[in-house]
Design a protein around this motif. Structure first.
Motif, PDB file in Angstrom:
ATOM      1  N   GLN A  84       0.829  -1.202   0.000  1.00  0.00           N
ATOM      2  CA  GLN A  84       0.000   0.000   0.000  1.00  0.00           C
ATOM      3  C   GLN A  84       0.865   1.255   0.000  1.00  0.00           C
ATOM      4  O   GLN A  84       1.588   1.510   0.961  1.00  0.00           O
ATOM      5  N   PRO A  85       0.835   2.042  -1.068  1.00  0.00           N
ATOM      6  CA  PRO A  85       1.629   3.267  -1.095  1.00  0.00           C
ATOM      7  C   PRO A  85       1.123   4.263  -0.063  1.00  0.00           C
ATOM      8  O   PRO A  85      -0.035   4.244   0.329  1.00  0.00           O
ATOM      9  N   SER A  86       2.019   5.125   0.358  1.00  0.00           N
ATOM     10  CA  SER A  86       1.661   6.086   1.407  1.00  0.00           C
ATOM     11  C   SER A  86       1.811   7.524   0.953  1.00  0.00           C
ATOM     12  O   SER A  86       1.754   8.438   1.756  1.00  0.00           O
ATOM     13  N   GLY A  87       2.028   7.730  -0.342  1.00  0.00           N
ATOM     14  CA  GLY A  87       2.274   9.062  -0.866  1.00  0.00           C
ATOM     15  C   GLY A  87       0.998   9.800  -1.234  1.00  0.00           C
ATOM     16  O   GLY A  87      -0.040   9.622  -0.597  1.00  0.00           O
ATOM     17  N   PRO A  88       1.044  10.613  -2.287  1.00  0.00           N
ATOM     18  CA  PRO A  88      -0.103  11.440  -2.670  1.00  0.00           C
ATOM     19  C   PRO A  88      -1.258  10.591  -3.192  1.00  0.00           C
ATOM     20  O   PRO A  88      -1.079   9.415  -3.500  1.00  0.00           O
ATOM     21  N   PRO A  89      -2.467  11.166  -3.268  1.00  0.00           N
ATOM     22  CA  PRO A  89      -3.611  10.415  -3.771  1.00  0.00           C
ATOM     23  C   PRO A  89      -3.329   9.859  -5.156  1.00  0.00           C
ATOM     24  O   PRO A  89      -2.759  10.547  -6.010  1.00  0.00           O
ATOM     25  N   LEU A  90      -3.702   8.599  -5.378  1.00  0.00           N
ATOM     26  CA  LEU A  90      -3.435   7.970  -6.667  1.00  0.00           C
ATOM     27  C   LEU A  90      -4.220   8.639  -7.791  1.00  0.00           C
ATOM     28  O   LEU A  90      -3.652   9.057  -8.790  1.00  0.00           O
ATOM     29  N   HIS A  91      -5.539   8.740  -7.609  1.00  0.00           N
ATOM     30  CA  HIS A  91      -6.404   9.257  -8.669  1.00  0.00           C
ATOM     31  C   HIS A  91      -6.694  10.733  -8.407  1.00  0.00           C
ATOM     32  O   HIS A  91      -7.490  11.074  -7.540  1.00  0.00           O
ATOM     33  N   LEU A  92      -6.061  11.592  -9.168  1.00  0.00           N
ATOM     34  CA  LEU A  92      -6.243  13.026  -8.959  1.00  0.00           C
ATOM     35  C   LEU A  92      -7.490  13.568  -9.639  1.00  0.00           C
ATOM     36  O   LEU A  92      -7.915  14.679  -9.351  1.00  0.00           O
ATOM     37  N   GLY A  93      -8.071  12.799 -10.554  1.00  0.00           N
ATOM     38  CA  GLY A  93      -9.301  13.261 -11.184  1.00  0.00           C
ATOM     39  C   GLY A  93      -9.527  12.670 -12.553  1.00  0.00           C
ATOM     40  O   GLY A  93      -8.576  12.294 -13.249  1.00  0.00           O
ATOM     41  N   THR A  94     -10.796  12.564 -12.910  1.00  0.00           N
ATOM     42  CA  THR A  94     -11.204  12.185 -14.265  1.00  0.00           C
ATOM     43  C   THR A  94     -11.970  13.368 -14.840  1.00  0.00           C
ATOM     44  O   THR A  94     -12.934  13.843 -14.233  1.00  0.00           O
ATOM     45  N   PHE A  95     -11.542  13.836 -15.998  1.00  0.00           N
ATOM     46  CA  PHE A  95     -12.076  15.065 -16.565  1.00  0.00           C
ATOM     47  C   PHE A  95     -12.658  14.819 -17.952  1.00  0.00           C
ATOM     48  O   PHE A  95     -11.994  14.249 -18.819  1.00  0.00           O
ATOM     49  N   GLU A  96     -13.895  15.255 -18.130  1.00  0.00           N
ATOM     50  CA  GLU A  96     -14.485  15.251 -19.465  1.00  0.00           C
ATOM     51  C   GLU A  96     -13.929  16.447 -20.234  1.00  0.00           C
ATOM     52  O   GLU A  96     -13.678  17.506 -19.652  1.00  0.00           O
ATOM     53  N   LYS A  97     -13.750  16.261 -21.533  1.00  0.00           N
ATOM     54  CA  LYS A  97     -13.224  17.365 -22.336  1.00  0.00           C
ATOM     55  C   LYS A  97     -13.797  17.302 -23.744  1.00  0.00           C
ATOM     56  O   LYS A  97     -14.188  16.242 -24.231  1.00  0.00           O
ATOM     57  N   THR A  98     -13.855  18.447 -24.376  1.00  0.00           N
ATOM     58  CA  THR A  98     -14.162  18.504 -25.803  1.00  0.00           C
ATOM     59  C   THR A  98     -12.916  18.888 -26.589  1.00  0.00           C
ATOM     60  O   THR A  98     -12.796  18.582 -27.769  1.00  0.00           O
ATOM     61  N   ALA A  99     -11.973  19.562 -25.915  1.00  0.00           N
ATOM     62  CA  ALA A  99     -10.683  19.844 -26.544  1.00  0.00           C
ATOM     63  C   ALA A  99      -9.981  18.512 -26.804  1.00  0.00           C
ATOM     64  O   ALA A  99     -10.157  17.549 -26.056  1.00  0.00           O
ATOM     65  N   PHE A 100      -9.165  18.455 -27.846  1.00  0.00           N
ATOM     66  CA  PHE A 100      -8.434  17.229 -28.117  1.00  0.00           C
ATOM     67  C   PHE A 100      -7.284  17.047 -27.131  1.00  0.00           C
ATOM     68  O   PHE A 100      -6.987  15.940 -26.702  1.00  0.00           O
ATOM     69  N   SER A 101      -6.646  18.121 -26.741  1.00  0.00           N
ATOM     70  CA  SER A 101      -5.532  18.051 -25.803  1.00  0.00           C
ATOM     71  C   SER A 101      -6.011  17.793 -24.378  1.00  0.00           C
ATOM     72  O   SER A 101      -7.063  18.285 -23.960  1.00  0.00           O
ATOM     73  N   MET A 102      -5.212  17.044 -23.621  1.00  0.00           N
ATOM     74  CA  MET A 102      -5.492  16.842 -22.210  1.00  0.00           C
ATOM     75  C   MET A 102      -5.105  18.061 -21.375  1.00  0.00           C
ATOM     76  O   MET A 102      -5.471  18.156 -20.198  1.00  0.00           O
ATOM     77  N   ALA A 103      -4.368  18.979 -21.941  1.00  0.00           N
ATOM     78  CA  ALA A 103      -3.874  20.145 -21.195  1.00  0.00           C
ATOM     79  C   ALA A 103      -4.955  21.218 -21.064  1.00  0.00           C
ATOM     80  O   ALA A 103      -4.798  22.358 -21.482  1.00  0.00           O
ATOM     81  N   ILE A 104      -6.080  20.816 -20.472  1.00  0.00           N
ATOM     82  CA  ILE A 104      -7.190  21.737 -20.238  1.00  0.00           C
ATOM     83  C   ILE A 104      -6.984  22.406 -18.880  1.00  0.00           C
ATOM     84  O   ILE A 104      -6.213  21.916 -18.043  1.00  0.00           O
ATOM     85  N   PRO A 105      -7.638  23.542 -18.609  1.00  0.00           N
ATOM     86  CA  PRO A 105      -7.368  24.305 -17.379  1.00  0.00           C
ATOM     87  C   PRO A 105      -7.382  23.509 -16.075  1.00  0.00           C
ATOM     88  O   PRO A 105      -6.461  23.660 -15.271  1.00  0.00           O
ATOM     89  N   PRO A 106      -8.395  22.651 -15.812  1.00  0.00           N
ATOM     90  CA  PRO A 106      -8.352  21.940 -14.523  1.00  0.00           C
ATOM     91  C   PRO A 106      -7.177  20.972 -14.407  1.00  0.00           C
ATOM     92  O   PRO A 106      -6.679  20.722 -13.307  1.00  0.00           O
ATOM     93  N   VAL A 107      -6.726  20.448 -15.539  1.00  0.00           N
ATOM     94  CA  VAL A 107      -5.586  19.530 -15.531  1.00  0.00           C
ATOM     95  C   VAL A 107      -4.283  20.294 -15.317  1.00  0.00           C
ATOM     96  O   VAL A 107      -3.440  19.906 -14.496  1.00  0.00           O
ATOM     97  N   SER A 188      16.454  -2.449  -4.026  1.00  0.00           N
ATOM     98  CA  SER A 188      16.509  -2.571  -2.566  1.00  0.00           C
ATOM     99  C   SER A 188      15.313  -1.911  -1.873  1.00  0.00           C
ATOM    100  O   SER A 188      15.171  -2.012  -0.661  1.00  0.00           O
ATOM    101  N   LYS A 189      14.455  -1.254  -2.625  1.00  0.00           N
ATOM    102  CA  LYS A 189      13.298  -0.588  -2.024  1.00  0.00           C
ATOM    103  C   LYS A 189      12.292  -1.614  -1.486  1.00  0.00           C
ATOM    104  O   LYS A 189      12.189  -2.729  -1.988  1.00  0.00           O
ATOM    105  N   ASP A 190      11.524  -1.199  -0.478  1.00  0.00           N
ATOM    106  CA  ASP A 190      10.575  -2.094   0.176  1.00  0.00           C
ATOM    107  C   ASP A 190       9.518  -2.651  -0.774  1.00  0.00           C
ATOM    108  O   ASP A 190       9.007  -3.750  -0.562  1.00  0.00           O
ATOM    109  N   ASN A 191       9.193  -1.899  -1.805  1.00  0.00           N
ATOM    110  CA  ASN A 191       8.116  -2.309  -2.706  1.00  0.00           C
ATOM    111  C   ASN A 191       8.590  -3.218  -3.837  1.00  0.00           C
ATOM    112  O   ASN A 191       7.778  -3.644  -4.665  1.00  0.00           O
TER     113      ASN A 191
END
Length: 220
Positions: A84-107, A188-191
């Motif tokens: 079990q990882p202990s770092g940042p949240p895995l899923h930061l979000g799923t975003f609907e878009k009409t732009a072709f690029s993923m580089a939309i403002p919320p992203v 050598s990492k635990d994971n």
């Protein structure tokens, strides 16, 4: 001498581009794209890498099948790993878009908020949404790593041309396993035993994805 561009553990995010069920019958090697995508989501949990997902106009219509909606993503929910990882949240979000690029403002806001530097990009289509995402992210100053065994298009001939364009623009073209080991960095990492087990479990599917998706991508 060109600068060396590497994936940076702790500052890397996985970008899942528009892997949606309605594309299944139109995308070359679609099931292999899904297999690679699912592997990367499993690896994200073991490697502690956050994930951002987009869906291309899921309520809209598909140009290849105008009477059908594009639908939701085709990736399966990940099996829960023993580690079990202990770092940042895995899923930061799923975003609907009409732009072709993923580089939309919320992203892009999330990228800044988490101070990411490296983006691992995979999904569809190579010559449209993946390519435009890569170009926009490069222009914004991020290191972009495109998975050769995790992208495809409606026509396989489009893939090597898109890969060449992205590489020429400064994107790093890598394989899913190469990216995974670069983020793991050390046995050598635990994971590592969980990481190694996952790599072995996915070996056959990885080989198939490389044969179907990465071989055409290496032509140019």
């Amino acid at each position: 001498m060109a600068a060396v561009v590497k994936l940076i553990p702790g500052r890397t995010v996985f970008f899942v581009c528009d892997i949606q069920t309605r594309f299944r019958t139109f995308i070359h090697g679609f099931d292999h794209v899904v297999a690679t995508g699912n592997k990367m989501l499993k690896l994200a949990k073991v490697l502690d890498v956050p994930v951002i997902i987009t869906e291309q106009n899921p309520r809209g219509t598909c140009s290849h099948a105008p009477r059908s909606t594009l639908g939701r993503r085709a990736l399966a929910a990940c099996a829960k790993p023993s580690f079990q990882p202990s770092g940042p949240p895995l899923h930061l979000g799923t975003f609907e878009k009409t732009a072709f690029s993923m580089a939309i403002p919320p992203v892009t806001a999330l990228l800044k908020q988490h101070n990411f530097k490296s983006v691992v990009l995979f999904g569809i289509e190579s010559h449209v949404c993946v390519q435009q995402s890569a170009l926009d992210l490069l222009q914004l100053g991020y290191d972009v790593h495109v998975l050769a065994d995790g992208v495809s298009s409606t026509r396989s001939q489009e893939v090597p041309i898109a890969i060449a364009r992205m590489r020429q623009a400064g994107a790093q073209i890598v394989t899913s396993e190469s990216a995974a080991f670069e983020l793991q960095t050390d046995a050598s990492k635990d994971n590592f035993k969980y990481f190694s087990r996952l790599i072995k479990e996915e070996a056959e599917r990885t080989e198939q994805a490389l044969e179907v998706l990465a071989a055409p991508a290496s032509k140019l």
